[in-house]
Write a protein that holds these residues in place. Structure first.
Motif, PDB file in Angstrom:
ATOM      1  N   LEU A   1       0.813  -1.217   0.000  1.00  0.00           N
ATOM      2  CA  LEU A   1       0.000   0.000   0.000  1.00  0.00           C
ATOM      3  C   LEU A   1       0.846   1.266   0.000  1.00  0.00           C
ATOM      4  O   LEU A   1       0.321   2.345  -0.252  1.00  0.00           O
ATOM      5  CB  LEU A   1      -0.956  -0.008   1.193  1.00  0.00           C
ATOM      6  N   GLY A   2       2.115   1.140   0.259  1.00  0.00           N
ATOM      7  CA  GLY A   2       3.036   2.274   0.211  1.00  0.00           C
ATOM      8  C   GLY A   2       3.731   2.429  -1.130  1.00  0.00           C
ATOM      9  O   GLY A   2       4.611   3.269  -1.274  1.00  0.00           O
TER      10      GLY A   2
ATOM     11  N   TYR B   1       1.029  -0.412  -6.826  1.00  0.00           N
ATOM     12  CA  TYR B   1      -0.063  -1.139  -6.168  1.00  0.00           C
ATOM     13  C   TYR B   1      -1.264  -0.222  -5.947  1.00  0.00           C
ATOM     14  O   TYR B   1      -2.401  -0.596  -6.227  1.00  0.00           O
ATOM     15  CB  TYR B   1       0.440  -1.715  -4.841  1.00  0.00           C
ATOM     16  N   THR B   2      -1.001   0.982  -5.458  1.00  0.00           N
ATOM     17  CA  THR B   2      -2.109   1.899  -5.229  1.00  0.00           C
ATOM     18  C   THR B   2      -2.724   2.359  -6.547  1.00  0.00           C
ATOM     19  O   THR B   2      -3.932   2.591  -6.614  1.00  0.00           O
ATOM     20  CB  THR B   2      -1.681   3.100  -4.363  1.00  0.00           C
ATOM     21  N   ASP B   3      -1.917   2.454  -7.595  1.00  0.00           N
ATOM     22  CA  ASP B   3      -2.469   2.785  -8.912  1.00  0.00           C
ATOM     23  C   ASP B   3      -3.466   1.714  -9.351  1.00  0.00           C
ATOM     24  O   ASP B   3      -4.549   2.027  -9.845  1.00  0.00           O
ATOM     25  CB  ASP B   3      -1.349   2.934  -9.938  1.00  0.00           C
ATOM     26  N   MET B   4      -3.096   0.455  -9.174  1.00  0.00           N
ATOM     27  CA  MET B   4      -3.989  -0.650  -9.523  1.00  0.00           C
ATOM     28  C   MET B   4      -5.298  -0.547  -8.744  1.00  0.00           C
ATOM     29  O   MET B   4      -6.386  -0.691  -9.299  1.00  0.00           O
ATOM     30  CB  MET B   4      -3.312  -1.991  -9.236  1.00  0.00           C
TER      31      MET B   4
ATOM     32  N   LEU C   1     -10.884   2.235  -5.716  1.00  0.00           N
ATOM     33  CA  LEU C   1     -10.596   2.523  -4.310  1.00  0.00           C
ATOM     34  C   LEU C   1      -9.882   3.863  -4.185  1.00  0.00           C
ATOM     35  O   LEU C   1      -9.108   4.249  -5.066  1.00  0.00           O
ATOM     36  CB  LEU C   1      -9.726   1.423  -3.697  1.00  0.00           C
ATOM     37  N   ARG C   2     -10.147   4.545  -3.087  1.00  0.00           N
ATOM     38  CA  ARG C   2      -9.462   5.807  -2.802  1.00  0.00           C
ATOM     39  C   ARG C   2      -8.268   5.493  -1.917  1.00  0.00           C
ATOM     40  O   ARG C   2      -8.412   5.362  -0.701  1.00  0.00           O
ATOM     41  CB  ARG C   2     -10.415   6.779  -2.122  1.00  0.00           C
ATOM     42  N   VAL C   3      -7.116   5.351  -2.540  1.00  0.00           N
ATOM     43  CA  VAL C   3      -5.882   5.027  -1.826  1.00  0.00           C
ATOM     44  C   VAL C   3      -4.749   5.896  -2.363  1.00  0.00           C
ATOM     45  O   VAL C   3      -4.808   6.381  -3.496  1.00  0.00           O
ATOM     46  CB  VAL C   3      -5.511   3.528  -1.979  1.00  0.00           C
ATOM     47  N   HIS C   4      -3.723   6.064  -1.542  1.00  0.00           N
ATOM     48  CA  HIS C   4      -2.539   6.819  -1.945  1.00  0.00           C
ATOM     49  C   HIS C   4      -1.341   6.215  -1.218  1.00  0.00           C
ATOM     50  O   HIS C   4      -1.443   5.872  -0.037  1.00  0.00           O
ATOM     51  CB  HIS C   4      -2.691   8.299  -1.577  1.00  0.00           C
ATOM     52  N   PRO C   5      -0.207   6.078  -1.909  1.00  0.00           N
ATOM     53  CA  PRO C   5       0.950   5.438  -1.268  1.00  0.00           C
ATOM     54  C   PRO C   5       1.467   6.175  -0.034  1.00  0.00           C
ATOM     55  O   PRO C   5       2.127   5.568   0.810  1.00  0.00           O
ATOM     56  CB  PRO C   5       2.009   5.384  -2.375  1.00  0.00           C
ATOM     57  N   ALA C   6       1.149   7.443   0.113  1.00  0.00           N
ATOM     58  CA  ALA C   6       1.597   8.190   1.292  1.00  0.00           C
ATOM     59  C   ALA C   6       0.738   7.897   2.521  1.00  0.00           C
ATOM     60  O   ALA C   6       1.090   8.305   3.625  1.00  0.00           O
ATOM     61  CB  ALA C   6       1.585   9.690   1.001  1.00  0.00           C
TER      62      ALA C   6
END
Length: 107
Positions: free
Chosen positions: A24-25, A29-32, A38-43
């Motif tokens: 997740l960092g 992976y977060t792009d996928m 999904l609302r995700v960001h590596p930070a």
């Protein structure tokens, strides 16, 4: 597919972070996951773990509920999954992870 069975001593968000936090960092992976909605960001891997659980991407519940989640993926066209109990293995040991898998697969 990260998965865990609901047990009294388990927190699904923590299990998701433990099992997928390193991924997740990362940008790829977060792009996928973002492409999947999904609302995700590596930070913010902690919030990413929460998104995995809340979206059902991390399957958590009784063996019947997890098995139903897998059937839902099948109905959506997914024809292959790998059940990943990494969070359980890291926090509760390999025997606990194997028990979870055995119960899920028995469904």
């Amino acid at each position: 597919m990260h998965a865990a069975l609901k047990r009294p001593d388990r927190n699904p968000y923590r299990l998701a972070f433990t099992g997928a936090g390193a991924h997740l960092g990362t940008q790829h992976y977060t792009d996928m996951l973002r492409r999947a909605g999904l609302r995700v960001h590596p930070a913010q891997p902690n919030l990413g773990a929460r998104a995995l659980v809340n979206s059902g991407t991390f399957l958590y519940g009784t063996a019947a509920e997890v098995a139903e989640g897998l059937l839902e993926y099948g109905r959506a066209g997914v024809d292959e999954v790998v059940l990943n109990p990494a969070g359980v293995a890291a926090e509760h040991g390999y025997a606990a992870a194997a028990r979870d898998l055995a119960e899920i697969l028995a469904r």
